[in-house]
Design an enzyme around this catalytic site. Structure first.
Site, PDB file in Angstrom:
ATOM      1  N   CYS A 122      43.266   4.979  71.867  1.00  0.00           N
ATOM      2  CA  CYS A 122      42.103   4.191  71.421  1.00  0.00           C
ATOM      3  C   CYS A 122      40.864   5.073  71.285  1.00  0.00           C
ATOM      4  O   CYS A 122      40.057   4.879  70.379  1.00  0.00           O
ATOM      5  CB  CYS A 122      41.837   3.043  72.386  1.00  0.00           C
ATOM      6  SG  CYS A 122      43.043   1.715  72.215  1.00  0.00           S
ATOM      7  N   CYS A 136      46.366  -2.151  71.800  1.00  0.00           N
ATOM      8  CA  CYS A 136      45.279  -2.363  72.751  1.00  0.00           C
ATOM      9  C   CYS A 136      44.145  -3.162  72.113  1.00  0.00           C
ATOM     10  O   CYS A 136      44.034  -3.253  70.884  1.00  0.00           O
ATOM     11  CB  CYS A 136      44.705  -1.021  73.184  1.00  0.00           C
ATOM     12  SG  CYS A 136      45.812   0.002  74.144  1.00  0.00           S
ATOM     13  N   GLU A 167      40.969  -2.400  71.988  1.00  0.00           N
ATOM     14  CA  GLU A 167      40.012  -1.574  71.242  1.00  0.00           C
ATOM     15  C   GLU A 167      40.497  -1.326  69.823  1.00  0.00           C
ATOM     16  O   GLU A 167      39.735  -1.396  68.862  1.00  0.00           O
ATOM     17  CB  GLU A 167      39.822  -0.218  71.934  1.00  0.00           C
ATOM     18  CG  GLU A 167      39.238  -0.298  73.326  1.00  0.00           C
ATOM     19  CD  GLU A 167      40.282  -0.490  74.422  1.00  0.00           C
ATOM     20  OE1 GLU A 167      41.343  -1.117  74.176  1.00  0.00           O
ATOM     21  OE2 GLU A 167      40.038  -0.015  75.537  1.00  0.00           O
ATOM     22  N   CYS A 216      42.354   3.848  76.556  1.00  0.00           N
ATOM     23  CA  CYS A 216      43.425   4.848  76.605  1.00  0.00           C
ATOM     24  C   CYS A 216      43.139   5.952  75.588  1.00  0.00           C
ATOM     25  O   CYS A 216      42.256   5.823  74.730  1.00  0.00           O
ATOM     26  CB  CYS A 216      44.784   4.198  76.325  1.00  0.00           C
ATOM     27  SG  CYS A 216      45.057   3.807  74.589  1.00  0.00           S
TER      28      CYS A 216
HETATM   29  N1  THU Z   1      45.119  -1.904  77.262  1.00  0.00           N
HETATM   30  C1  THU Z   1      44.103  -2.157  76.398  1.00  0.00           C
HETATM   31  O1  THU Z   1      44.131  -3.116  75.621  1.00  0.00           O
HETATM   32  N2  THU Z   1      43.047  -1.326  76.425  1.00  0.00           N
HETATM   33  C2  THU Z   1      42.866  -0.329  77.308  1.00  0.00           C
HETATM   34  O2  THU Z   1      41.837   0.318  77.276  1.00  0.00           O
HETATM   35  C3  THU Z   1      43.904  -0.005  78.282  1.00  0.00           C
HETATM   36  C4  THU Z   1      45.152  -0.782  78.180  1.00  0.00           C
HETATM   37  C5  THU Z   1      46.252  -2.817  77.270  1.00  0.00           C
HETATM   38  C6  THU Z   1      47.537  -2.291  76.732  1.00  0.00           C
HETATM   39  C7  THU Z   1      48.532  -3.175  77.428  1.00  0.00           C
HETATM   40  O3  THU Z   1      48.644  -4.393  76.706  1.00  0.00           O
HETATM   41  C8  THU Z   1      47.874  -3.495  78.766  1.00  0.00           C
HETATM   42  O4  THU Z   1      46.505  -3.212  78.599  1.00  0.00           O
HETATM   43  C9  THU Z   1      48.436  -2.689  79.931  1.00  0.00           C
HETATM   44  O5  THU Z   1      48.431  -1.346  79.642  1.00  0.00           O
END
Ligand code: THU
Length: 157
Positions: free
Chosen positions: A115, A72, A74, A112
């Site tokens: 994170c 992610c 974060e 999530c």
């Molecule tokens: N994702 C993030 O980068 N941060 C978040 O807070 C939620 C989800 C990304 C993970 C994945 O690449 C995409 O968003 C869909 O879940």
């Protein structure tokens, strides 16, 4: 019997209500969605962390054909900051997203669980609250700390 109530306080602001430093952080998070590699979800996320030395560390989600190998925004930002500025405290983090339709989601994107846990480690290291700005199209949620996003967190053993 005793009841424990856990309360998360969120201040909802417009971009115009932010001070210049917060706008800069929000702009950096929004700008970082361009660094996202999201060919699978098409959900682009950018994160920007203000550090105690004034630097802004940024990251974007990086996906992988083997899904769990991606990460992610974060975590990409906080691990980069931890590796490049070891010992420098985090002050605030902003998180922004661009949805699958190419526009910014109306509801601010929240980190999530994994994170939240990763960010909590850096809040602990900072020794003080690390503010959180969750950015949506017309509204920005301001939270006082990472801790407030992860009640009853696991942090010691
Ligand atoms: N994702 C993030 O980068 N941060 C978040 O807070 C939620 C989800 C990304 C993970 C994945 O690449 C995409 O968003 C869909 O879940």
């Amino acid at each position: 019997m005793k009841e424990i109530e856990l309360i998360t306080r969120i201040i909802c602001r417009s971009y115009d209500e932010l001070d210049a430093a917060d706008r800069r952080l929000v702009d950096a998070a929004r700008g970082m969605t361009r660094g996202s590699y999201a060919p699978y979800s098409h959900f682009r996320v950018g994160a920007a962390i203000l550090l105690a030395n004034g630097e802004i560390a940024t990251g974007a989600n990086q996906e992988n054909a083997a899904f769990p190998s991606g990460t992610c925004a974060e975590r990409s930002a906080c691990f980069w900051a931890g590796a490049n500025y070891p010992g420098v405290a985090f002050e605030k983090i902003a998180i922004a997203a661009e949805g699958t339709d190419g526009t910014e989601p109306e509801t601010p994107c929240a980190p999530c669980g994994a994170c939240r846990q990763a960010l909590l480690e850096y809040e602990k290291l900072a020794g003080h609250d690390v503010g959180v700005l969750l950015v949506g199209r017309d509204k920005i949620y301001e939270l006082p700390s990472v801790r407030s996003l992860l009640p009853l967190a696991f942090s010691d053993f």
